[in-house]
Design an enzyme around this catalytic site. Structure first.
Site, PDB file in Angstrom:
ATOM      1  CB  SER A 112      30.258   7.451  77.085  1.00 56.12           C
ATOM      2  OG  SER A 112      30.107   7.627  75.418  1.00 56.12           O
ATOM      3  CE1 TYR A 134      26.350  12.040  71.900  1.00 61.23           C
ATOM      4  CE2 TYR A 134      27.523   9.819  72.291  1.00 61.23           C
ATOM      5  CZ  TYR A 134      27.222  11.161  72.307  1.00 61.23           C
ATOM      6  OH  TYR A 134      28.283  11.915  73.035  1.00 61.23           O
ATOM      7  CB  THR A 160      24.125  12.627  74.586  1.00 58.76           C
ATOM      8  OG1 THR A 160      24.240  12.039  75.993  1.00 58.76           O
ATOM      9  CG2 THR A 160      24.971  13.734  74.220  1.00 58.76           C
ATOM     10  CE  LYS A 259      25.421  15.325  79.281  1.00 59.62           C
ATOM     11  NZ  LYS A 259      26.002  15.964  78.419  1.00 59.62           N
ATOM     12  CG  HIS A 283      28.629  17.328  74.223  1.00 59.48           C
ATOM     13  ND1 HIS A 283      27.805  16.307  74.271  1.00 59.48           N
ATOM     14  CD2 HIS A 283      29.969  16.740  74.455  1.00 59.48           C
ATOM     15  CE1 HIS A 283      28.382  15.309  74.041  1.00 59.48           C
ATOM     16  NE2 HIS A 283      29.959  15.466  74.074  1.00 59.48           N
TER      17      HIS A 283
END
Length: 395
Positions: A112, A134, A160, A259, A283
């Protein structure tokens, strides 16, 4: 001192969760299990698997089973991937321990951009690392993060999109401090003292839990932003259009996952934007509450794009049988989140390896019962699916 009668091995992910709950401070554990609003989607992520049955064989099963596969250009020993999760204060080694466990078991690591450990250390621990990003900040900063990930050896990118702006939870949102300062220590000290083993692990490491996110930086020389500083940048950035997604994909010349897909029409949009892989995801129930569990919409998504790009699934995986059901409905692999975090909390790197071993044994035993010599032999014919299990497709 560790109890000499205590066996660190656990036989199920449910036991790992129980041990994590006993070991972690209340607020830390609360952050792990949280879902949006009432938690309808969070609960359905797991409950939906219980509605699907198997059609087993009683004789003629193969003596050996092969569960090796390849996703996003990466060969894996089994169809399980580590989903990127944010700050992993459940254990001092955090993402590095997870990466080492994934490498030891031959599976891909997802890292992440909100992780607590620097990307160079994580990628060194597992060269099969996908970096997650992101749509946050300006375009230059996003490209900078991607270039930094590439220079450190990341082999793929995960964009994501499956997160909402709804923060309320009926049982109360988890208390996440802005920083670990004296005020925070005083406030959360009592609950930490009730978990001496967790506290001792941190003392032994010579550190305290940090909420900095080093991988959100554009350059390694930039100051490390705090979690809420980075989060604020993300929340204040207007959501991307599909044209934005296509532009971002053009900036990365390797495998690229989108995602958060939950519908056939959006799966096709992701394909048209250039994604090489999509993840059907909620999520972990932190998107709009009431979204169907990914396993319910997986067949719709696979039917829309499954022959053109890779489809994986995450949210709700707790057993090897869950993995087998997802594969039988067309997923190439699954991604796990809470499951490995519970293993990490319970026993560090060894606990994550334990979780992966539990899933591997569960996959193998269910393949044996279904008579599948390879995971590629699994199909919908192996399942019993009730009427009304999946929502009507949104074309």
């Amino acid at each position: 001192m560790e109890n000499p009668w205590f066996n660190p091995w656990f036989e199920s992910i449910a036991v790992a969760q129980k041990r994590a709950k006993r070991r972690l401070p209340k607020s830390v554990y609360g952050a792990l299990i949280a879902g949006a609003e009432r938690g309808i989607t969070r609960d359905d992520n797991c409950a939906a698997f219980e509605e699907i049955g198997f059609r087993p064989l009683t004789a003629g099963q193969p003596a050996t089973r092969d569960m090796a596969t390849e996703v996003m250009g990466q060969s894996m020993s089994m169809p399980v991937m580590i989903s990127p999760t944010g700050v992993q204060a459940v254990h001092p080694e955090g993402e590095v321990a997870v990466a080492k466990a994934a490498a030891a078991r031959g599976v891909v690591m997802g890292l992440s951009s909100f992780s607590s450990q620097p990307m160079d250390q994580v990628i060194a621990a597992n060269p099969q690392t996908l970096f997650q990003i992101y749509w946050a900040g300006d375009r230059d900063s996003m490209v900078g993060r991607m270039e930094r990930a590439k220079s450190n050896g990341a082999v793929g990118m995960i964009l994501t999109l499956d997160w909402s702006f709804v923060h309320s939870r009926d049982w109360g949102s988890p208390a996440i401090p802005e920083s670990v300062d004296l005020k925070t220590m005083i406030k959360h000290g009592p609950e930490a003292l009730l978990r001496p083993r967790w506290l001792f692990d941190w003392f032994k490491s010579g550190a305290i839990p940090q909420l900095g996110v080093p991988n959100f930086r554009v350059s390694a020389s930039d100051p490390v932003p705090g979690f809420f500083e980075a989060y604020g940048t993300w929340m204040q950035t207007p959501p991307p259009t599909w044209d934005d997604v296509a532009w971002l994909r053009e900036q990365w010349d390797g495998p690229f996952m989108v995602k958060g897909i939950n519908r056939a029409d959006e799966a096709r949009r992701a394909r048209d934007a250039g994604a090489s892989c999509i993840s059907v995801s909620t999520h972990a129930g932190n998107n709009i509450d009431g979204t169907p569990a990914p396993i319910r919409v997986l067949p719709e998504v696979v039917a829309a794009v499954g022959d053109e790009i890779e489809v994986v699934m995450d949210s709700g995986i707790r057993r090897g049988s869950d993995v087998v059901k997802a594969l039988a409905l067309g997923a190439k692999a699954v991604m796990i989140g809470r499951a490995y975090l519970w293993g990490l909390a319970a026993n560090g790197q060894a606990g994550v390896e334990n979780v992966l071993d539990v899933l591997r044994m569960g996959i193998d035993s269910n393949m044996l019962g279904l008579g599948a010599a390879s995971i590629h032999d699994l199909s919908r014919d192996d399942l019993i699916i009730p009427d009304g299990f999946s929502p009507s497709p949104r074309d």
